[in-house]
Design a protein around this motif. Structure first.
Motif, PDB file in Angstrom:
ATOM      1  N   ARG A  19     -13.382   6.838  16.289  1.00  0.00           N
ATOM      2  CA  ARG A  19     -14.153   7.078  17.283  1.00  0.00           C
ATOM      3  C   ARG A  19     -13.423   6.993  18.878  1.00  0.00           C
ATOM      4  N   ALA A  20     -12.940   5.799  19.019  1.00  0.00           N
ATOM      5  CA  ALA A  20     -12.181   5.598  19.986  1.00  0.00           C
ATOM      6  C   ALA A  20     -10.812   6.854  20.368  1.00  0.00           C
ATOM      7  N   LEU A  21      -9.949   7.511  19.273  1.00  0.00           N
ATOM      8  CA  LEU A  21      -9.013   8.259  20.071  1.00  0.00           C
ATOM      9  C   LEU A  21      -9.780   9.820  20.270  1.00  0.00           C
ATOM     10  N   PHE A  22     -10.774   9.874  19.155  1.00  0.00           N
ATOM     11  CA  PHE A  22     -11.881  10.982  19.380  1.00  0.00           C
ATOM     12  C   PHE A  22     -12.260  11.200  21.159  1.00  0.00           C
ATOM     13  N   ASP A  23     -12.740   9.996  21.532  1.00  0.00           N
ATOM     14  CA  ASP A  23     -13.872  10.141  22.752  1.00  0.00           C
ATOM     15  C   ASP A  23     -12.520  10.556  23.621  1.00  0.00           C
ATOM     16  N   LEU A  24     -11.789   9.812  23.281  1.00  0.00           N
ATOM     17  CA  LEU A  24      -9.942   9.986  24.664  1.00  0.00           C
ATOM     18  C   LEU A  24     -10.040  11.674  24.665  1.00  0.00           C
ATOM     19  N   ALA A  25     -10.078  12.155  23.510  1.00  0.00           N
ATOM     20  CA  ALA A  25      -9.018  13.247  22.933  1.00  0.00           C
ATOM     21  C   ALA A  25      -9.737  13.951  23.977  1.00  0.00           C
ATOM     22  N   ASP A  26     -11.283  13.826  23.255  1.00  0.00           N
ATOM     23  CA  ASP A  26     -13.175  14.775  24.691  1.00  0.00           C
ATOM     24  C   ASP A  26     -12.635  14.847  25.418  1.00  0.00           C
TER      25      ASP A  26
ATOM     26  N   GLN B 100     -10.642  14.140  27.937  1.00  0.00           N
ATOM     27  CA  GLN B 100      -9.222  14.587  28.577  1.00  0.00           C
ATOM     28  C   GLN B 100      -8.833  16.113  28.258  1.00  0.00           C
ATOM     29  N   ASN B 101      -9.508  16.642  26.944  1.00  0.00           N
ATOM     30  CA  ASN B 101     -10.194  18.375  27.088  1.00  0.00           C
ATOM     31  C   ASN B 101      -9.137  18.440  25.654  1.00  0.00           C
ATOM     32  N   ILE B 102      -8.408  17.337  25.377  1.00  0.00           N
ATOM     33  CA  ILE B 102      -7.266  18.534  24.045  1.00  0.00           C
ATOM     34  C   ILE B 102      -7.450  18.020  23.014  1.00  0.00           C
ATOM     35  N   LEU B 103      -8.695  17.693  22.697  1.00  0.00           N
ATOM     36  CA  LEU B 103      -9.800  17.549  21.311  1.00  0.00           C
ATOM     37  C   LEU B 103      -8.652  18.233  20.277  1.00  0.00           C
ATOM     38  N   ASP B 104      -8.785  19.754  20.159  1.00  0.00           N
ATOM     39  CA  ASP B 104      -8.184  20.688  19.546  1.00  0.00           C
ATOM     40  C   ASP B 104      -6.774  20.201  19.340  1.00  0.00           C
ATOM     41  N   GLN B 105      -5.782  19.368  19.912  1.00  0.00           N
ATOM     42  CA  GLN B 105      -4.350  19.398  19.889  1.00  0.00           C
ATOM     43  C   GLN B 105      -4.309  18.133  19.483  1.00  0.00           C
ATOM     44  N   VAL B 106      -5.180  17.013  19.180  1.00  0.00           N
ATOM     45  CA  VAL B 106      -5.467  15.950  18.740  1.00  0.00           C
ATOM     46  C   VAL B 106      -5.217  16.236  17.423  1.00  0.00           C
TER      47      VAL B 106
ATOM     48  N   LYS C 250       6.922  15.349  21.319  1.00  0.00           N
ATOM     49  CA  LYS C 250       6.445  16.066  19.978  1.00  0.00           C
ATOM     50  C   LYS C 250       5.339  16.072  20.132  1.00  0.00           C
ATOM     51  N   VAL C 251       4.406  15.000  20.445  1.00  0.00           N
ATOM     52  CA  VAL C 251       3.239  15.069  20.885  1.00  0.00           C
ATOM     53  C   VAL C 251       2.566  14.543  21.834  1.00  0.00           C
ATOM     54  N   SER C 252       0.993  14.618  22.176  1.00  0.00           N
ATOM     55  CA  SER C 252       0.961  14.517  22.975  1.00  0.00           C
ATOM     56  C   SER C 252       0.946  12.746  23.281  1.00  0.00           C
ATOM     57  N   GLY C 253       0.495  12.429  24.670  1.00  0.00           N
ATOM     58  CA  GLY C 253       0.853  11.414  25.055  1.00  0.00           C
ATOM     59  C   GLY C 253      -0.781  10.332  24.206  1.00  0.00           C
ATOM     60  N   VAL C 254      -1.562  10.542  24.527  1.00  0.00           N
ATOM     61  CA  VAL C 254      -2.565  10.523  23.979  1.00  0.00           C
ATOM     62  C   VAL C 254      -2.537   9.749  22.215  1.00  0.00           C
ATOM     63  N   TYR C 255      -1.998  10.911  21.856  1.00  0.00           N
ATOM     64  CA  TYR C 255      -1.872  10.382  20.186  1.00  0.00           C
ATOM     65  C   TYR C 255      -0.352   9.558  20.009  1.00  0.00           C
TER      66      TYR C 255
ATOM     67  N   ASP D 278      -8.225   9.080   9.569  1.00  0.00           N
ATOM     68  CA  ASP D 278      -7.758  11.203   9.459  1.00  0.00           C
ATOM     69  C   ASP D 278      -9.577  11.777   9.485  1.00  0.00           C
ATOM     70  N   TYR D 279      -9.762  10.677   7.655  1.00  0.00           N
ATOM     71  CA  TYR D 279     -11.181  11.016   7.559  1.00  0.00           C
ATOM     72  C   TYR D 279     -11.967  11.077   8.372  1.00  0.00           C
ATOM     73  N   GLU D 280     -12.952   9.553   9.372  1.00  0.00           N
ATOM     74  CA  GLU D 280     -13.634   9.664   9.974  1.00  0.00           C
ATOM     75  C   GLU D 280     -13.800  10.994  11.279  1.00  0.00           C
ATOM     76  N   PHE D 281     -12.014  11.403  11.587  1.00  0.00           N
ATOM     77  CA  PHE D 281     -12.237  11.617  13.018  1.00  0.00           C
ATOM     78  C   PHE D 281     -12.363  13.605  12.768  1.00  0.00           C
ATOM     79  N   ASN D 282     -12.468  14.280  11.386  1.00  0.00           N
ATOM     80  CA  ASN D 282     -12.261  14.651  10.685  1.00  0.00           C
ATOM     81  C   ASN D 282     -13.492  15.326  11.052  1.00  0.00           C
ATOM     82  N   ASN D 283     -14.308  14.032  10.731  1.00  0.00           N
ATOM     83  CA  ASN D 283     -16.059  14.081  10.440  1.00  0.00           C
ATOM     84  C   ASN D 283     -16.544  14.293  11.817  1.00  0.00           C
ATOM     85  N   LEU D 284     -15.836  13.211  12.662  1.00  0.00           N
ATOM     86  CA  LEU D 284     -16.236  13.215  14.286  1.00  0.00           C
ATOM     87  C   LEU D 284     -16.625  14.662  14.409  1.00  0.00           C
TER      88      LEU D 284
END
Length: 183
Positions: free
Chosen positions: A12-19, A21-27, A69-74, A94-100
């Motif tokens: 949830r934390a990774l998802f919300d932060l990526a969302d 910062q508008n980099i959700l697809d990249q993350v 090689k990856v975003s700073g967030v990731y 990974d499973y939960e991130f994909n569900n979100l």
């Protein structure tokens, strides 16, 4: 899949932060790529999960492998997992991130189990029917299990519709046994 509450929180934390910062697809791509890397590179997986190797050594390797090689967030997320000793939850995260991600896009994953693989036309028809009834985009996977003898089993959004021959035979058997014991 039953996931650990910590895995849900980290996802949830990774998802919300990526969302934010508008980099959700990249993350999302980075999450999937790293999972695939862990699946294919046994040495990396063992290295990250071995308790005898210090967290600092693991952090140094993660920085070296993924910096630029990856975003700073990731990257910061991976380093946080290592620093907190939570990398063993990665597959659940990974499973939960994909569900979100799927929820955000109003997408549901469904499975249809059949004796033989369904043709594309059949899969498309079933997908359309499920999309209408569940009011969501459907990602349908076809599993093949000859032991169900015929019919199909559809699983979507925690519900199961079992019209397999095996299930029908089990129900018939139970009724016959109930009738026999009632006499």
């Amino acid at each position: 899949m039953k996931t650990h509450p910590l895995a849900k929180r980290y996802a949830r934390a990774l998802f919300d932060l990526a969302d934010q910062q508008n980099i959700l697809d990249q993350v999302k791509e980075e999450v999937q790529s790293f999972r695939k890397l862990l699946d294919s590179e046994k040495r990396l997986r063992v290295f990250l999960l071995t308790p005898e190797i210090s967290r600092q050594q693991k952090s140094d390797v993660v920085k070296e492998l993924f910096k630029n090689k990856v975003s700073g967030v990731y990257l910061n997320f991976l380093l946080l997992l290592v620093r907190k000793g939570r990398q063993n939850f990665y597959s659940e995260i990974d499973y939960e991130f994909n569900n979100l991600y799927d929820k955000k896009l109003n997408r549901l994953r469904a499975t249809v189990t059949t004796v033989l693989p369904l043709e594309k036309v059949q899969l498309d028809e079933l997908t359309t029917m499920l999309a209408k009834s569940l009011n969501a985009d459907i990602l349908l996977e076809n599993n093949v299990e000859p032991e169900i003898l015929g019919g199909m089993i559809v699983q979507a959004e925690g519900q199961v519709f079992d019209s397999s021959m095996l299930n029908q035979l089990k129900k018939l058997h139970a009724r016959l046994r109930a009738t026999k014991t009632a006499v």
